[in-house]
Enzyme design. Structure first.
Site, PDB file in Angstrom:
ATOM      1  N   THR A 107      -0.111 -10.098   6.792  1.00  0.00           N
ATOM      2  CA  THR A 107      -1.209  -9.260   6.300  1.00  0.00           C
ATOM      3  C   THR A 107      -2.006  -8.806   7.506  1.00  0.00           C
ATOM      4  O   THR A 107      -2.655  -9.614   8.173  1.00  0.00           O
ATOM      5  CB  THR A 107      -2.107 -10.039   5.323  1.00  0.00           C
ATOM      6  N   LYS A 182      -2.400  -4.451  -0.382  1.00  0.00           N
ATOM      7  CA  LYS A 182      -2.761  -5.864  -0.253  1.00  0.00           C
ATOM      8  C   LYS A 182      -4.263  -6.043  -0.070  1.00  0.00           C
ATOM      9  O   LYS A 182      -4.898  -6.874  -0.737  1.00  0.00           O
ATOM     10  CB  LYS A 182      -2.011  -6.484   0.927  1.00  0.00           C
ATOM     11  N   LYS A 257     -10.358 -13.351   6.198  1.00  0.00           N
ATOM     12  CA  LYS A 257      -9.572 -12.422   7.014  1.00  0.00           C
ATOM     13  C   LYS A 257      -9.246 -11.152   6.231  1.00  0.00           C
ATOM     14  O   LYS A 257      -9.453 -10.030   6.718  1.00  0.00           O
ATOM     15  CB  LYS A 257      -8.282 -13.095   7.469  1.00  0.00           C
TER      16      LYS A 257
END
Length: 309
Positions: A107, A182, A257
């Site tokens: 990611t 995402k 994050k």
């Protein structure tokens, strides 16, 4: 498996180089081995590499040494800088046979994903960004969801492997589209968990038991995944991390994050993402204050502590 449809035939056996064999990558690689694929792997952690070897992965002394002879190279790394450094500076692309398919399941920032695609294409290979949702449990069970960005041919080529590691793969668009999906998904999840946690703390202050609030909200308009699958308080959902001292699951550090990536993208795009930006701040503060290795639902503890001051 196309956008969630079931794969009815066994995929042909391939040689896969798998770089990054940690909490997510290790189980993903193990599932590929179990499905009959030859997996050559590397991780900077000796313990992670040893665990992968126990599951049938052939060890490589370096990432570059894992790649020759591979049909597909899968990377699962912490950040975009690691992916780009490995691709461009450490010789991973140069070590691969022409036309190798590179699938990055990390990611990372959308801009970094697009830069990775460019590097892959310039080196004469094919690329796909395919971040995942489902956490460690999904990686172990082979029930991950993949969000893919890249060409239709690249997606089709990767699909048989994605079908082994997950239950659903969605082709979201061109280069970087998987990463975009995402971070948008996890912005929804992060904001939802903060809202659910605040509601439980408010309910407690008003004399509601967690079970009573859950029984109402889980069957009313407040229903959402953060409530019914990952409930942030012990009791109502026995399988939620709240019932095992918030062991992740999906760690708060990872949520911080991902929300940071979403916040950066929102600012760069000029999007008024008030709740997303605030959720990013809350998770960054929570992770920095000692909650990094707890499940992201443990944010309820921080909300409760601030409410009791």
């Amino acid at each position: 498996m196309v956008n969630g449809s079931a794969e009815t035939e066994s995929p042909e056996t391939r040689t896969v180089a798998f770089i990054g064999l940690g909490n997510m990558g290790g189980p993903m690689a193990a599932n590929l081995v179990a499905a009959g694929h030859r997996v050559v792997g590397h991780d900077l952690s000796a313990d992670a590499l040893a665990a992968a070897v126990d599951s049938g992965v052939t060890p490589a002394a370096s990432a570059v040494e894992a790649v020759p002879g591979a049909d597909v190279v899968i990377t699962m790394l912490p950040a975009g800088r690691h992916v780009l450094a490995l691709y461009r500076d450490e010789g991973l692309l140069a070590a691969a046979a022409p036309g190798t398919l590179f699938v990055d399941c990390s990611t990372i920032d959308v801009a970094d994903a697009r830069a990775a695609h460019e590097a892959v294409a310039e080196a004469g290979h094919r690329g796909l960004d395919a971040p995942v949702s489902g956490g460690v449990v999904g990686a172990e069970a082979g029930t991950l969801t993949f969000m893919a960005g890249g060409g239709a041919e690249e997606f089709a080529a990767a699909e048989p492997l994605l079908a082994v590691m997950g239950k659903r793969a969605v082709h979201c668009g061109d280069a970087g589209a998987g990463q975009a999906a995402k971070i948008c998904n996890n912005m929804i999840l992060g904001v939802s968990m903060v809202a659910v946690s605040e509601a439980f703390v408010l309910g407690e202050s008003l004399g509601l038991t967690p079970q009573a609030l859950y029984d109402v909200a889980s069957t009313a308009s407040g229903q959402c995944w953060a409530l019914t699958s990952n409930c942030p308080v012990p009791g109502p959902v026995p399988t939620s991390p709240a019932n095992r001292d918030y062991r992740p699951g999906f760690a708060a550090a990872l949520m911080a994050k991902d929300l940071g990536l979403a916040a950066g993208a929102a600012r760069a795009s000029g999007v008024d993402a008030t709740l997303g930006l605030r959720a990013a701040e809350l998770y960054e503060e929570f992770a920095a204050a000692g909650g990094a290795d707890r499940d992201f639902s443990a944010i309820v503890r921080a909300i409760r502590a601030r409410s009791e001051r």
